[in-house]
Design a protein around this motif. Structure first.
Motif, short mmCIF file in Angstrom:
data_model
loop_
_atom_site.label_atom_id
_atom_site.label_comp_id
_atom_site.label_asym_id
_atom_site.label_seq_id
_atom_site.Cartn_x
_atom_site.Cartn_y
_atom_site.Cartn_z
N LYS A 5 43.12 49.54 41.37
CA LYS A 5 43.84 48.31 41.68
C LYS A 5 42.99 47.38 42.54
O LYS A 5 42.98 46.16 42.34
CB LYS A 5 45.15 48.63 42.40
CG LYS A 5 46.03 47.43 42.62
CD LYS A 5 47.35 47.81 43.23
CE LYS A 5 48.19 46.58 43.45
NZ LYS A 5 49.46 46.90 44.06
N SER A 6 42.22 47.93 43.49
CA SER A 6 41.35 47.08 44.31
C SER A 6 40.23 46.47 43.48
O SER A 6 39.83 45.34 43.71
CB SER A 6 40.77 47.90 45.47
OG SER A 6 39.87 48.88 44.99
N ILE A 7 39.72 47.21 42.49
CA ILE A 7 38.67 46.66 41.63
C ILE A 7 39.24 45.57 40.72
O ILE A 7 38.65 44.51 40.57
CB ILE A 7 38.02 47.78 40.79
CG1 ILE A 7 37.20 48.68 41.69
CG2 ILE A 7 37.15 47.21 39.68
CD1 ILE A 7 36.64 49.89 40.99
N TRP A 8 40.39 45.85 40.11
CA TRP A 8 40.97 44.88 39.19
C TRP A 8 41.47 43.63 39.91
O TRP A 8 41.56 42.57 39.31
CB TRP A 8 42.12 45.50 38.41
CG TRP A 8 41.68 46.58 37.48
CD1 TRP A 8 40.48 46.68 36.84
CD2 TRP A 8 42.42 47.72 37.10
NE1 TRP A 8 40.44 47.81 36.08
CE2 TRP A 8 41.62 48.49 36.23
CE3 TRP A 8 43.68 48.20 37.41
CZ2 TRP A 8 42.04 49.67 35.65
CZ3 TRP A 8 44.09 49.38 36.83
CH2 TRP A 8 43.29 50.11 35.97
N GLY A 9 41.78 43.75 41.20
CA GLY A 9 42.23 42.60 41.96
C GLY A 9 41.13 41.57 42.18
O GLY A 9 41.40 40.41 42.44
N VAL A 10 39.88 41.98 42.05
CA VAL A 10 38.73 41.08 42.26
C VAL A 10 38.50 40.19 41.05
O VAL A 10 38.01 39.08 41.18
CB VAL A 10 37.46 41.92 42.57
CG1 VAL A 10 36.23 41.04 42.67
CG2 VAL A 10 37.66 42.73 43.83
N TYR A 11 38.89 40.66 39.87
CA TYR A 11 38.65 39.89 38.65
C TYR A 11 39.40 38.58 38.69
O TYR A 11 40.55 38.51 39.09
CB TYR A 11 39.09 40.66 37.41
CG TYR A 11 38.25 41.88 37.10
CD1 TYR A 11 36.92 41.96 37.46
CD2 TYR A 11 38.81 42.95 36.43
CE1 TYR A 11 36.16 43.06 37.17
CE2 TYR A 11 38.06 44.06 36.13
CZ TYR A 11 36.73 44.11 36.50
OH TYR A 11 35.99 45.21 36.19
N GLU A 12 38.73 37.53 38.24
CA GLU A 12 39.35 36.21 38.17
C GLU A 12 38.92 35.53 36.88
O GLU A 12 37.93 35.91 36.27
CB GLU A 12 38.93 35.35 39.36
CG GLU A 12 39.48 35.82 40.68
CD GLU A 12 39.02 34.93 41.83
OE1 GLU A 12 38.27 33.98 41.60
OE2 GLU A 12 39.43 35.22 42.96
N GLY A 13 39.65 34.52 36.51
CA GLY A 13 39.27 33.67 35.41
C GLY A 13 39.15 34.38 34.08
O GLY A 13 40.06 35.09 33.65
N TYR A 14 38.00 34.14 33.43
CA TYR A 14 37.77 34.65 32.08
C TYR A 14 37.86 36.17 32.01
O TYR A 14 38.46 36.72 31.09
CB TYR A 14 36.40 34.18 31.57
CG TYR A 14 36.01 34.80 30.26
CD1 TYR A 14 36.61 34.37 29.08
CD2 TYR A 14 35.08 35.83 30.20
CE1 TYR A 14 36.28 34.95 27.86
CE2 TYR A 14 34.75 36.41 28.99
CZ TYR A 14 35.34 35.96 27.83
OH TYR A 14 35.01 36.54 26.64
N ARG A 15 37.26 36.84 32.96
CA ARG A 15 37.23 38.30 32.91
C ARG A 15 38.65 38.89 33.04
O ARG A 15 38.99 39.85 32.37
CB ARG A 15 36.34 38.83 34.02
CG ARG A 15 36.05 40.29 33.87
CD ARG A 15 34.87 40.70 34.66
NE ARG A 15 34.58 42.09 34.36
CZ ARG A 15 33.50 42.71 34.70
NH1 ARG A 15 32.58 42.05 35.35
NH2 ARG A 15 33.31 43.96 34.40
N LYS A 16 39.47 38.30 33.90
CA LYS A 16 40.84 38.78 34.05
C LYS A 16 41.64 38.53 32.78
O LYS A 16 42.39 39.40 32.33
CB LYS A 16 41.51 38.09 35.24
CG LYS A 16 42.88 38.63 35.55
CD LYS A 16 43.42 38.05 36.83
CE LYS A 16 44.73 38.71 37.19
NZ LYS A 16 45.19 38.28 38.50
N ARG A 17 41.48 37.36 32.17
CA ARG A 17 42.18 37.06 30.92
C ARG A 17 41.72 37.99 29.80
O ARG A 17 42.53 38.44 28.98
CB ARG A 17 41.96 35.60 30.52
CG ARG A 17 42.72 34.61 31.38
CD ARG A 17 42.70 33.22 30.77
NE ARG A 17 41.36 32.73 30.50
CZ ARG A 17 40.62 31.98 31.31
NH1 ARG A 17 41.11 31.63 32.48
NH2 ARG A 17 39.42 31.58 30.95
N LEU A 18 40.42 38.31 29.78
CA LEU A 18 39.90 39.22 28.78
C LEU A 18 40.51 40.61 28.92
O LEU A 18 40.93 41.21 27.93
CB LEU A 18 38.37 39.32 28.87
CG LEU A 18 37.71 40.31 27.91
CD1 LEU A 18 37.89 39.85 26.47
CD2 LEU A 18 36.24 40.47 28.26
#
Length: 105
Positions: free
Chosen positions: A65-78
């Protein structure tokens, strides 16, 4: 939220196993209706996968959860798209296989 994730992952894994079983039974031309024993086995496999995922990933969930919380923008949408696609495709693949091997008469 963690329990929902474990449930979704377990159900998706069991759906993929069901897809695999449908493919194998269609290729080997196994006929007949699904018996109560097969239903019990597939439900048991689904429950086993859910509990297995809970045991395996329960402590790692906070780390992920801490790693996935860092993702933003394109990478999170992907990542959201890939997760959604995997869950939906595992369910749709059953219908695709059914129409290909003419199981829905």
């Amino acid at each position: 939220m963690a329990n929902t994730g474990f449930f979704i992952i377990g159900i998706t894994q069991s759906m993929l196993l069901l897809d695999l079983w449908m493919t194998i039974s269609s290729i080997l031309d196994i006929k007949g209706k699904v018996t109560i024993y097969e239903k019990i086995i597939f439900c048991s496999i689904g429950l086993f996968l859910i509990f297995y995922n809970i045991k395996r990933y329960e402590k790692k969930y906070r780390y992920y959860k801490s790693i996935w919380g860092v993702y933003e923008g394109y990478r999170k949408r992907l990542h959201v798209f890939l997760t959604f696609f995997t869950v939906i495709f595992s369910w749709l693949f059953i219908f695709i296989l059914g129409f290909i091997f003419d199981k829905y008469k």
